[in-house]
Design an enzyme around this catalytic site. Sequence first.
Site, short mmCIF file in Angstrom:
data_model
loop_
_atom_site.label_atom_id
_atom_site.label_comp_id
_atom_site.label_asym_id
_atom_site.label_seq_id
_atom_site.Cartn_x
_atom_site.Cartn_y
_atom_site.Cartn_z
N GLY A 151 1.51 -77.72 56.80
CA GLY A 151 1.10 -79.20 56.98
C GLY A 151 -0.06 -79.85 56.50
N GLU A 196 5.45 -82.48 62.49
CA GLU A 196 5.39 -81.64 63.68
C GLU A 196 5.28 -80.35 63.55
OE1 GLU A 196 6.64 -82.93 66.37
OE2 GLU A 196 6.69 -85.16 65.66
N ASN A 252 4.68 -75.36 59.99
CA ASN A 252 3.53 -74.67 60.23
C ASN A 252 2.49 -75.52 59.81
OD1 ASN A 252 2.60 -73.68 57.78
ND2 ASN A 252 4.47 -72.09 57.94
N CYS A 296 10.05 -73.94 68.20
CA CYS A 296 8.45 -74.26 68.26
C CYS A 296 8.12 -74.76 69.80
CB CYS A 296 8.40 -75.61 67.38
SG CYS A 296 9.35 -77.20 67.80
#
Length: 477
Positions: A202, A219, A198, A253
């Site tokens: 991140g 990502e 998330n 995701c």
Amino acid sequence: MTGTAASIAQQDQEIPDIVAGLRATFDTGATRPAAWRRRQLRGLRSFLTNHTRAIEEALYDDLRKGRTESHLTEIGGVLAEIDHALRHLERWMKPRRATVPMNMKPATARIHPEPLGVCLIIAPWNYPLTLTLNPLVGALSAGNAAVVKPSELAPATSALIAGLLPRYVEAVAVVEGAVEETTLLLEQRFDHIFYTGNGTVGRIVAAAAARNLTPTTLELGGKSPVFIDETADMAVTARRLAWGKFTNAGQTCVAPDYVLVTPAARDSLLSALPGTIREMFGPNPRTSSDYGRIVNDRHFQRLTRLLAEGKPLAGGPSDAAERYIAPTVLTDVPHGAAVMTEEIFGPILPVLTVRDVHEAIDFINARDKPLSLYAFTRDRAARRALLEKTSSGGIVYNAPMIHLGVPNLPFGGVGESGMGAYHGKTSFDAFSHRKPVLSKPTRPDTLRLIYAPHTSRSFAFIAKAVARTHPILGKER
């Protein structure tokens, strides 16, 4: 196979020592030859094929994943990535010639890909096998050493990777643990950090990487929208939408997060979805071997709060003891509701009505850039408008999620949905430095006219040589 691989599942070594040991191995040059890289990829393949049943059981324990889904979304995807890398590795490693401008000749130039060094891969829990090993395929094919940190929220898969992977690959350390271990890892110096998860974490990863100027691939996720208009084949659209949304109980995701449907398509879509869900998971999805569970109590409680923010067209029931939430479609959802502002990451699908593709574009652009954007429409003008007037990590027409299975397409986000990309050669490039190499002979010495002292003759030569790229200097003759 054994080698310099290590697991510190029992914390029998300190993390700084693990990283230092991997760096010492990398510095010997052992990871650079193509033969070493191929051996690691084949070892990784053997890990998957030799322990398929154990992997299936671990994924079931962590997420109640069925056997078919485990092969489709986890094991099979990694095997395909490995095979693709093995087929193309020699070509990826080969230096590529670069053109030298006329005023620099005679000279030759090439771009030489080289490994970055010791890389850190921090994996998430929702696809705990594929999102751990797919980046590792890129790191090993590029000739790196790596530390792999599986997610503690998928403990069975994490333990399996830590216990078995070191038998098959070299120069790879598996570090299990939670926040404390991840924090300690981020205090080490790495040459690349690859994080999937998330945006909150991140940012922590990016800040830690910045202290050592370490490049990162992030990502992340976000709310991936779906646009549907009346030109779509609604029966196929409903099936593909339900498959993409409710695979892994929506914990994907790139799962469709919400639907924007035109008035002319709304009724047919809403009529088709409940029956499609029944066809896929039966009248009681709780008993379906193809339907998963929510990963933990915290996420279950978060999702059950979102269930109250609309009118359930299908689904709605939940069971805290099993962490079960039925595949749910919500209508009459306020635009400002939490289910429309948070990434859902669960089996809840809000459906909103928009006038047309232009209102859909305005709706999408008013929010963070999504990881994926999906459109079910045969209208070429609508497709072109979505492509040109929105920004997303990727766009797919008439199907969700399947772009992850195309190794020649880079996969990654933009803005809040991430930075950098991987899959196929893009993974190799993500874990490589593209080093420029220029070679110019000393005879003839064509650089002599740019040496000092400068004369009117040398000025005229320089002005002519750079006139195209520096027009002001080119006019001062």
